[in-house]
Design an enzyme around this catalytic site. Structure first.
Site, PDB file in Angstrom:
ATOM      1  N   ASN A   8     -26.104  43.888   0.775  1.00 47.15           N
ATOM      2  CA  ASN A   8     -27.223  43.397  -0.028  1.00 47.15           C
ATOM      3  C   ASN A   8     -27.324  41.893   0.203  1.00 47.15           C
ATOM      4  O   ASN A   8     -26.495  41.136  -0.290  1.00 47.15           O
ATOM      5  CB  ASN A   8     -26.953  43.712  -1.513  1.00 47.15           C
ATOM      6  CG  ASN A   8     -28.021  43.132  -2.418  1.00 47.15           C
ATOM      7  OD1 ASN A   8     -29.020  42.573  -1.954  1.00 47.15           O
ATOM      8  ND2 ASN A   8     -27.821  43.259  -3.719  1.00 47.15           N
ATOM      9  N   TRP A   9     -28.338  41.500   0.960  1.00 46.49           N
ATOM     10  CA  TRP A   9     -28.443  40.088   1.337  1.00 46.49           C
ATOM     11  C   TRP A   9     -29.026  39.232   0.220  1.00 46.49           C
ATOM     12  O   TRP A   9     -29.082  38.023   0.329  1.00 46.49           O
ATOM     13  CB  TRP A   9     -29.298  39.947   2.618  1.00 46.49           C
ATOM     14  CG  TRP A   9     -28.703  40.613   3.822  1.00 46.49           C
ATOM     15  CD1 TRP A   9     -27.532  41.316   3.892  1.00 46.49           C
ATOM     16  CD2 TRP A   9     -29.245  40.631   5.154  1.00 46.49           C
ATOM     17  NE1 TRP A   9     -27.318  41.776   5.170  1.00 46.49           N
ATOM     18  CE2 TRP A   9     -28.354  41.369   5.967  1.00 46.49           C
ATOM     19  CE3 TRP A   9     -30.404  40.097   5.735  1.00 46.49           C
ATOM     20  CZ2 TRP A   9     -28.586  41.589   7.332  1.00 46.49           C
ATOM     21  CZ3 TRP A   9     -30.642  40.316   7.090  1.00 46.49           C
ATOM     22  CH2 TRP A   9     -29.735  41.046   7.872  1.00 46.49           C
ATOM     23  N   LYS A  10     -29.503  39.877  -0.841  1.00 45.91           N
ATOM     24  CA  LYS A  10     -30.075  39.160  -1.994  1.00 45.91           C
ATOM     25  C   LYS A  10     -31.123  38.144  -1.520  1.00 45.91           C
ATOM     26  O   LYS A  10     -31.823  38.401  -0.543  1.00 45.91           O
ATOM     27  CB  LYS A  10     -28.961  38.527  -2.833  1.00 45.91           C
ATOM     28  CG  LYS A  10     -27.910  39.565  -3.245  1.00 45.91           C
ATOM     29  CD  LYS A  10     -26.956  39.091  -4.299  1.00 45.91           C
ATOM     30  CE  LYS A  10     -25.963  40.205  -4.624  1.00 45.91           C
ATOM     31  NZ  LYS A  10     -25.011  39.837  -5.669  1.00 45.91           N
ATOM     32  N   HIS A  94     -30.413  46.891  -9.733  1.00 46.07           N
ATOM     33  CA  HIS A  94     -29.298  45.942  -9.581  1.00 46.07           C
ATOM     34  C   HIS A  94     -29.168  45.101 -10.851  1.00 46.07           C
ATOM     35  O   HIS A  94     -30.171  44.776 -11.486  1.00 46.07           O
ATOM     36  CB  HIS A  94     -29.558  45.047  -8.363  1.00 46.07           C
ATOM     37  CG  HIS A  94     -28.348  44.253  -7.980  1.00 46.07           C
ATOM     38  ND1 HIS A  94     -27.970  43.118  -8.657  1.00 46.07           N
ATOM     39  CD2 HIS A  94     -27.415  44.442  -7.016  1.00 46.07           C
ATOM     40  CE1 HIS A  94     -26.860  42.646  -8.108  1.00 46.07           C
ATOM     41  NE2 HIS A  94     -26.497  43.434  -7.117  1.00 46.07           N
ATOM     42  N   GLU A  96     -28.735  42.097 -11.283  1.00 51.86           N
ATOM     43  CA  GLU A  96     -29.518  40.846 -11.256  1.00 51.86           C
ATOM     44  C   GLU A  96     -30.976  41.124 -11.594  1.00 51.86           C
ATOM     45  O   GLU A  96     -31.647  40.279 -12.187  1.00 51.86           O
ATOM     46  CB  GLU A  96     -29.360  40.177  -9.881  1.00 51.86           C
ATOM     47  CG  GLU A  96     -27.958  39.584  -9.727  1.00 51.86           C
ATOM     48  CD  GLU A  96     -27.431  39.549  -8.313  1.00 51.86           C
ATOM     49  OE1 GLU A  96     -28.213  39.705  -7.357  1.00 51.86           O
ATOM     50  OE2 GLU A  96     -26.199  39.378  -8.152  1.00 51.86           O
ATOM     51  N   GLU A 166     -21.296  48.731 -10.065  1.00 47.70           N
ATOM     52  CA  GLU A 166     -21.097  47.293  -9.863  1.00 47.70           C
ATOM     53  C   GLU A 166     -20.843  46.628 -11.209  1.00 47.70           C
ATOM     54  O   GLU A 166     -21.796  46.257 -11.917  1.00 47.70           O
ATOM     55  CB  GLU A 166     -22.352  46.669  -9.223  1.00 47.70           C
ATOM     56  CG  GLU A 166     -22.705  47.229  -7.864  1.00 47.70           C
ATOM     57  CD  GLU A 166     -23.471  46.198  -7.022  1.00 47.70           C
ATOM     58  OE1 GLU A 166     -23.029  45.951  -5.899  1.00 47.70           O
ATOM     59  OE2 GLU A 166     -24.471  45.646  -7.498  1.00 47.70           O
ATOM     60  N   GLY A 172     -20.188  38.455  -7.426  1.00 55.81           N
ATOM     61  CA  GLY A 172     -20.284  37.051  -7.048  1.00 55.81           C
ATOM     62  C   GLY A 172     -19.244  36.163  -7.703  1.00 55.81           C
ATOM     63  O   GLY A 172     -19.354  34.943  -7.679  1.00 55.81           O
ATOM     64  N   SER A 209     -17.693  41.665  -5.381  1.00 50.79           N
ATOM     65  CA  SER A 209     -16.679  40.872  -4.685  1.00 50.79           C
ATOM     66  C   SER A 209     -15.839  41.698  -3.707  1.00 50.79           C
ATOM     67  O   SER A 209     -14.626  41.498  -3.586  1.00 50.79           O
ATOM     68  CB  SER A 209     -15.777  40.136  -5.688  1.00 50.79           C
ATOM     69  OG  SER A 209     -16.539  39.228  -6.468  1.00 50.79           O
ATOM     70  N   GLY A 230     -22.229  42.097  -1.305  1.00 45.59           N
ATOM     71  CA  GLY A 230     -23.129  40.957  -1.403  1.00 45.59           C
ATOM     72  C   GLY A 230     -22.691  39.841  -0.456  1.00 45.59           C
ATOM     73  O   GLY A 230     -22.946  39.889   0.744  1.00 45.59           O
ATOM     74  N   GLY A 231     -21.995  38.866  -1.002  1.00 48.09           N
ATOM     75  CA  GLY A 231     -21.632  37.656  -0.248  1.00 48.09           C
ATOM     76  C   GLY A 231     -21.019  37.930   1.113  1.00 48.09           C
ATOM     77  O   GLY A 231     -21.386  37.293   2.114  1.00 48.09           O
TER      78      GLY A 231
HETATM   79  P1  13P Z   1     -20.861  40.237  -4.233  1.00 45.40           P
HETATM   80  O1  13P Z   1     -20.266  41.080  -3.145  1.00 45.40           O
HETATM   81  O2  13P Z   1     -21.361  38.903  -3.737  1.00 45.40           O
HETATM   82  O3  13P Z   1     -19.974  40.130  -5.427  1.00 45.40           O
HETATM   83  O4  13P Z   1     -22.190  41.000  -4.714  1.00 45.40           O
HETATM   84  C1  13P Z   1     -22.093  42.346  -5.030  1.00 45.40           C
HETATM   85  C2  13P Z   1     -23.457  42.866  -5.247  1.00 45.40           C
HETATM   86  O5  13P Z   1     -24.126  42.524  -6.200  1.00 45.40           O
HETATM   87  C3  13P Z   1     -24.003  43.806  -4.247  1.00 45.40           C
HETATM   88  O6  13P Z   1     -25.188  44.370  -4.700  1.00 45.40           O
END
Ligand code: 13P
Length: 246
Positions: A8-10, A94, A96, A166, A172, A209, A230-231
């Site tokens: 997920n590149w956000k 998600h 977020e 999640e 994050g 994470s 994510g990251g």
């Molecule tokens: P991180 O891997 O950056 O914690 O993000 C997880 C995430 O929200 C994937 O959708």
């Protein structure tokens, strides 16, 4: 069940960066048996990344979708548009989106239905906040998100749908759920699924994470069927290392 590793590149990547990242992933995949792989670039980069992924085993995913097919909905993107640009999957609900954009279990449910109707595979995200965990409400929160987010789906929904657990406190933050903490919630979700979807054979991804260092231990748990990253999905090397760990 084949594992699924999704990135997920956000809200990251210019067009040039998105192309380069997608190329790096495709070139690094190799021929060894591997899990299914998907990437979710921002909307602006979907078409460019679709070009890079054409003819490769990497699936294209979007990060969100609206539930209407078309119309006067300024700023929104429909499931048909995502199919048209080459998406196979779409992330829905998600945390977020829930936190910053007013997503609720009811809107998640509408989006999941619309995505399925268009032929997309929704990746439906659930998870508790730190306060909810500390109050001992983790399973109750996740159960409500599953029951309401996945209410009244077509009988064959389970064949395509993916769930991502999640925990909000792990996203994050560098604070990953332990394999045992994640497994407990995944197993609980699995017990709900026959009643909700008519089958327990649904992929349940862990997200929060995930890194090359912790991926193997998480993915070794019996009910963890992949990862939503994510990251660590923003660099080809770390994403490829997580794929290799699956
Ligand atoms: P991180 O891997 O950056 O914690 O993000 C997880 C995430 O929200 C994937 O959708």
């Amino acid at each position: 069940m084949k594992k699924l590793i999704a990135g997920n590149w956000k809200m990251h990547t210019t067009l040039a960066e998105a192309r380069e990242l997608a190329r790096g992933i495709v070139q690094g995949l190799g021929e060894a048996p591997r899990p299914e792989v998907a990437v979710a670039p921002p909307y602006t980069a979907l078409a460019a990344v679709a070009d890079v992924l054409a003819g490769t085993p990497v699936h294209l995913a979007a990060q969100d979708v609206f539930w209407e097919e078309k119309g006067a909905f300024t700023g929104a993107i429909s499931p048909l548009m995502l199919v048209d640009v080459g998406c196979r999957l779409v992330i829905v609900g998600h945390s977020e989106r829930r936190q910053h954009f007013g997503e609720t279990d009811a809107t998640v449910n509408r989006k999941v239905k619309a995505a399925l109707k268009a032929g997309l595979a929704p990746i439906v995200c659930v998870g508790e906040t730190l306060a909810q965990r500390e109050e001992g409400r983790t399973l109750a929160v996740v159960e409500r998100q599953i029951r309401e987010g996945l209410a009244e789906l077509p009988a064959d929904a389970g064949a395509r749908l993916v769930i991502a657990y999640e925990p909000v406190w792990a996203i994050g933050t560098g604070r990953t759920a332990t394999p045992a903490q994640a497994q407990e919630v995944h197993a609980f979700i699995r017990t709900l699924l026959p009643g909700v979807l008519g089958t327990a054979r649904v992929r349940i991804l862990y997200g929060g994470s995930v890194t090359p260092d912790n991926a193997a231990a998480l993915l070794a748990e019996p009910d963890i069927d992949g990862a939503l990253v994510g990251g660590a999905s923003l660099m080809a090397a770390s994403f490829l290392a997580i794929i290799a760990a699956a």
